[in-house]
Scaffold this motif. Structure first.
Motif: not given
Length: 162
Positions: A66-80
């Motif tokens: 779960l973290a593998d996908y979620a953390v990557n997506a978090w990085g992208v989403k955090r930067y808009g």
């Protein structure tokens, strides 16, 4: 005796492959480490491992997936970033190392996120910012995977000792 030695060799190789999988996403990572426990069990003994061991290890593997996908997506989403940039970054992580062997792991997700964001109509500055976010997510994910997989190996060793 030789079976025990062979078992330990396979276990150590699987641990190495698992830790390398933290950085190189094509390798099975946590599954290799998890498989090492079964190798030890089948070739030496399952006796040291009870339900608590298997529950903890299975939860860690689930969190890693779960973290593998979620953390990557978090990085992208955090930067808009948009969904397209998350998908582009994920494709870049998988394809990049094959297209550019030495630097593809870094260039792939960055380029994938930038291209994904450009396809949604964002300007180049915003797309590059989102690409940077994909790298932040990637490196954060690597750190999380290394830490959790090290915990898996440490728990294995502690279960055998105590």
């Amino acid at each position: 005796m030789w079976l025990d030695i062979l078992a330990w060799i396979i276990v150590v190789v699987l641990f190495i492959v698992g830790m390398a999988g933290s950085v190189y996403p094509i390798l099975p990572g946590a599954l290799a480490i998890y498989a090492a426990f079964f190798v030890y069990g089948f070739m030496v003994s399952f006796e040291p491992f009870g339900w608590l061991f298997w529950t903890i290890q299975t939860l860690i593997v689930a969190v890693l997936f779960l973290a593998d996908y979620a953390v990557n997506a978090w990085g992208v989403k955090r930067y808009g970033g948009s969904r397209a940039s998350v998908v582009g970054s994920t494709i870049g992580v998988l394809v990049g190392p094959f297209v550019i062997p030495a630097f593809g792991l870094v260039i792939g997700p960055f380029a994938g996120a930038v291209i994904g964001e450009l396809l949604t109509g964002s300007d180049l500055d915003r797309s590059v910012k989102v690409g940077w976010g994909s790298l932040v997510g990637l490196f954060t994910s690597v750190v999380v995977k290394i830490a959790l997989q090290a915990v898996m190996i440490l728990l294995f060793a502690l279960w055998l000792i105590f």
